[in-house]
Design an enzyme around this catalytic site. Structure first.
Site, short mmCIF file in Angstrom:
data_model
loop_
_atom_site.label_atom_id
_atom_site.label_comp_id
_atom_site.label_asym_id
_atom_site.label_seq_id
_atom_site.Cartn_x
_atom_site.Cartn_y
_atom_site.Cartn_z
N CYS A 214 0.81 -1.22 0.00
CA CYS A 214 0.00 0.00 0.00
C CYS A 214 0.85 1.27 0.00
O CYS A 214 0.58 2.21 -0.76
CB CYS A 214 -0.98 -0.01 1.18
SG CYS A 214 -0.29 -0.65 2.71
N HIS B 37 -2.83 6.25 4.72
CA HIS B 37 -1.39 6.28 4.99
C HIS B 37 -0.83 7.64 4.57
O HIS B 37 -1.15 8.14 3.49
CB HIS B 37 -0.66 5.20 4.19
CG HIS B 37 -0.93 3.80 4.64
ND1 HIS B 37 -1.52 3.48 5.84
CD2 HIS B 37 -0.67 2.61 4.02
CE1 HIS B 37 -1.61 2.16 5.94
NE2 HIS B 37 -1.11 1.62 4.85
#
Length: 368
Positions: free
Chosen positions: A136, A275
């Site tokens: 990710c 994130h």
């Protein structure tokens, strides 16, 4: 129409994938078959306008072999068990996988089409049948900073990540929120009393955090009001496995002729599903900030340049602003004191969209 099997469609990444496929009407172009590891025989879900009968057994090799394409978000254990058996049986279909298991295999391509469509196209032309979503943080970095890599401007990258609970999974998100709730409940009366001393409140919170009473089955230690400067397994060289992926996957995605060094520290923070990453980038030559901004903004429709302005940054370059969107903004772009080739950048991206489900969806769209 291609027969497309879905495994792990109920989980967090799978659910986001289903939602995106409905939004983009992807089901109109395929014949979906839904599988389950535990509830086969029950009614299958309906996405889009087509009824899909009953759930099939995800371990039934004959049922799987009848498919043109398999999309799995079931996890690495399932891939390890089923993928080799399927290939050994002679199945020649396309395998699209969210798990990390096959990422670094020579016969697999890590998919991030706004960044490496040329690699994907070459793979398809050369008979590659296995396509895997990337880590990710790596995918989100390349979505935001892709313009610099595309123009061969990156000498090396140092990164510090601020990774959301969703990277661990649904149970991790629940655990973080439960910890938050217990900490609040522990001092709710004091917070409601304006005359209470904040240091007394802090001491109560710290005492509860250290008491061992907060749920930590998933993270191992409390995350609420804290952070965890380690993600994934420990490697012999002192890196975490998450940190190792940065260089390994970046260079595989880009199919670089020579390795671009990427390293840094990966840290879990109390965000839910976005994130964030802080970068120090060594450029191969001096490039002006306006040119950097132009290259980044032009690379793909989702890379949004946020001006290096305090108020705009606080509004637009945060997990709160980006969660649930496909935008992968990049900001805090400025030259560093180390020299004119040194650039700072800060990025944010939804871990479940471009960080997980969206590359799978777009790969399926190409194949179907």
């Amino acid at each position: 129409m291609k027969n497309v099997g879905f495994i792990g469609w109920r989980g967090m990444v799978g659910s986001v994938l289903m939602q995106r496929m409905v939004e983009e009407r992807d089901f109109d172009a395929i014949r979906p078959v839904f599988f389950s590891t535990s509830q086969f025989g029950q009614a299958a879900p309906t996405f889009g306008d087509t009824s899909t009968g009953t759930l099939q057994d995800a371990f039934d090799l004959d049922a799987l072999k009848a498919l043109d394409i398999i999309v799995t978000c079931q996890g690495g254990d399932y891939t390890n068990e089923i993928y080799p058996k399927l290939r050994e049986s002679g199945w020649q279909g396309y395998w699209i996988d969210a798990a990390s298991t096959l990422r670094m295999k020579d016969d697999a391509i890590i998919i991030l089409d706004p960044v490496n469509q040329d690699v994907i196209t070459d793979g398809l032309n050369n008979g590659v049948k296995t396509f895997v979503g990337g880590n990710c943080t790596v995918s989100l970095m390349l979505m935001s900073l892709g313009g610099l890599f595309a123009h061969n401007l990156v000498d090396w990258v140092s990164v510090a990540t601020y990774q959301a609970a969703s990277g661990g999974g649904a149970r991790h998100m629940r655990e973080l929120l439960t910890q938050m709730g217990q900490l609040y409940g522990h001092v709710a009366d004091e917070l409601a009393t304006p005359s209470s001393a904040i240091l007394d409140i802090e001491r109560k919170v710290t005492a509860l955090t250290r008491s061992g009473e907060l749920p930590v089955d998933n993270f191992g230690v409390p995350l609420a009001g804290s952070l965890i400067p380690w993600i994934d397994k420990q490697l012999d060289n002192g890196q975490s496995r998450e940190e190792w992926k940065g260089q390994a996957e970046t260079n595989k995605i880009l199919n670089t002729a020579s390795v671009i060094p990427v390293d840094g520290l990966c840290v879990r923070v109390g965000a839910l599903r976005c994130h964030s990453q802080a970068f120090t980038i060594k450029l191969k030559k001096e490039v002006s900030i306006p040119t950097v901004e132009e290259l980044l903004a032009a690379h793909n429709p989702w890379a949004k340049v946020v001006p290096n302005d305090r108020d705009i940054t606080m509004r637009e370059l945060t997990p709160a602003a980006v969660t649930g969107t496909l935008t992968t903004p990049v900001g805090r772009l400025r030259k560093l004191n180390m020299g004119p080739e040194f650039l700072s950048a800060f990025t944010v991206g939804d871990q479940l969209l471009w960080g997980a489900a969206e590359p799978l969806r777009r790969m399926l769209r190409q194949l179907a």
